[in-house]
Motif scaffolding. Structure first.
Motif, PDB file in Angstrom:
ATOM      1  N   SER A  20      81.139 -45.624 -10.062  1.00 47.65           N
ATOM      2  CA  SER A  20      81.238 -46.834  -8.961  1.00 47.65           C
ATOM      3  C   SER A  20      80.802 -46.047  -7.510  1.00 47.65           C
ATOM      4  O   SER A  20      81.019 -44.980  -7.356  1.00 47.65           O
ATOM      5  N   SER A  21      80.600 -46.867  -6.699  1.00 48.94           N
ATOM      6  CA  SER A  21      79.927 -46.434  -5.399  1.00 48.94           C
ATOM      7  C   SER A  21      80.956 -45.878  -4.734  1.00 48.94           C
ATOM      8  O   SER A  21      80.716 -45.106  -3.688  1.00 48.94           O
ATOM      9  N   TRP A  22      82.282 -46.184  -4.882  1.00 47.42           N
ATOM     10  CA  TRP A  22      83.449 -45.919  -4.207  1.00 47.42           C
ATOM     11  C   TRP A  22      83.798 -44.299  -4.820  1.00 47.42           C
ATOM     12  O   TRP A  22      85.008 -43.940  -4.525  1.00 47.42           O
ATOM     13  N   ASP A  23      83.378 -43.937  -5.855  1.00 41.03           N
ATOM     14  CA  ASP A  23      83.904 -43.050  -6.771  1.00 41.03           C
ATOM     15  C   ASP A  23      83.795 -41.515  -5.962  1.00 41.03           C
ATOM     16  O   ASP A  23      82.829 -41.076  -5.713  1.00 41.03           O
ATOM     17  N   VAL A  24      85.076 -41.155  -5.599  1.00 42.70           N
ATOM     18  CA  VAL A  24      85.319 -39.815  -5.087  1.00 42.70           C
ATOM     19  C   VAL A  24      86.025 -38.857  -5.948  1.00 42.70           C
ATOM     20  O   VAL A  24      87.059 -39.194  -6.133  1.00 42.70           O
ATOM     21  N   ARG A  25      85.146 -37.959  -6.605  1.00 43.28           N
ATOM     22  CA  ARG A  25      85.735 -37.173  -7.796  1.00 43.28           C
ATOM     23  C   ARG A  25      87.064 -36.239  -7.358  1.00 43.28           C
ATOM     24  O   ARG A  25      87.953 -36.197  -8.154  1.00 43.28           O
ATOM     25  N   ASN A  26      86.908 -35.703  -6.125  1.00 48.26           N
ATOM     26  CA  ASN A  26      87.917 -34.604  -5.862  1.00 48.26           C
ATOM     27  C   ASN A  26      88.641 -34.867  -4.561  1.00 48.26           C
ATOM     28  O   ASN A  26      87.786 -35.356  -3.703  1.00 48.26           O
ATOM     29  N   GLY A  27      89.988 -34.673  -4.411  1.00 50.70           N
ATOM     30  CA  GLY A  27      90.534 -34.920  -3.288  1.00 50.70           C
ATOM     31  C   GLY A  27      91.936 -34.235  -2.953  1.00 50.70           C
ATOM     32  O   GLY A  27      92.558 -34.120  -4.079  1.00 50.70           O
TER      33      GLY A  27
END
Length: 209
Positions: A20-27
């Motif tokens: 998805s365009s908002w996929d942030v894998r690590n935070g």
């Protein structure tokens, strides 16, 4: 369904399988609060008089530290190369990848002027769809550090005045936006914007009663 990326080819939905365009894998986000051990009843200056307590006692420090990896970059072309028509079609078709090249650059080679390997892309043959997959490349990540310093002046047990100083983006570290991702447009692969604000400082007084 709720993504902002359109399907490139309605006859091949699996060709648009991707992040998805908002996929942030690590935070990682950490909220820190520390009562300084100084003043009445504390480790240091525990027997402080009223003057010393007013100056040194009741301080509290806080911080929010955040690290996040970047969202994907939606690489598209600026025209209806496949000649299929439709609303906003230029925002859904993608380029081809030059054989033997890697569109991604090592982290040490990424710059604001060239975030990914722009030489790895080419326009597909006329009346065909590009072979590059959807949302493959990562955009810039985020690093932020906010700091706060509070001071409490007690009048009674339930009434006190709080002095607040807050420092947003304390280190004045820039977090950059996604690069220009439309093949065939000037600045392709370049970053032109910062997505966070520069350092901001604010002071306030808050009365609890």
């Amino acid at each position: 369904l709720f993504d902002d990326t359109q399907v490139q080819n309605d006859a091949c939905r699996k060709c648009d399988w991707g992040r998805s365009s908002w996929d942030v894998r690590n935070g990682w986000v950490t909220n820190l609060i520390y009562d300084l051990p100084v003043g009445k009843g504390r480790k240091f200056a525990g027997n402080a008089n009223k003057v010393t307590q007013a100056v040194l006692g009741g301080w509290q420090a806080g911080g929010i530290v955040a690290f996040r990896s970047g969202p994907p970059i939606p690489i598209v072309i600026s025209s209806d190369n496949a000649n299929v028509g439709g609303f906003g079609i230029g925002l859904s078709q993608r380029p081809d990848v030059v054989s033997g090249t890697n569109p991604a650059l090592p982290s040490g080679e990424r710059t604001l002027g060239r975030w990914f390997n722009t030489d790895a892309f080419t326009l597909a043959a006329p009346y065909t769809f590009g072979s590059f997959h959807r949302n493959v490349l990562d955009g810039p990540g985020e690093k932020s550090f906010d700091f706060s310093l509070f001071k409490r002046f007690n009048f009674t047990e339930s009434r006190y005045l709080e002095f607040r100083s807050e420092f947003f983006n304390l280190l004045n570290h820039p977090n950059f936006a996604l690069p220009q991702s439309t093949y065939g447009v000037d600045g392709f692969g370049q970053i032109f914007a910062q997505q966070n604000d520069p350092r901001q400082i604010q002071f306030a007084l808050k009365l609890y009663y």
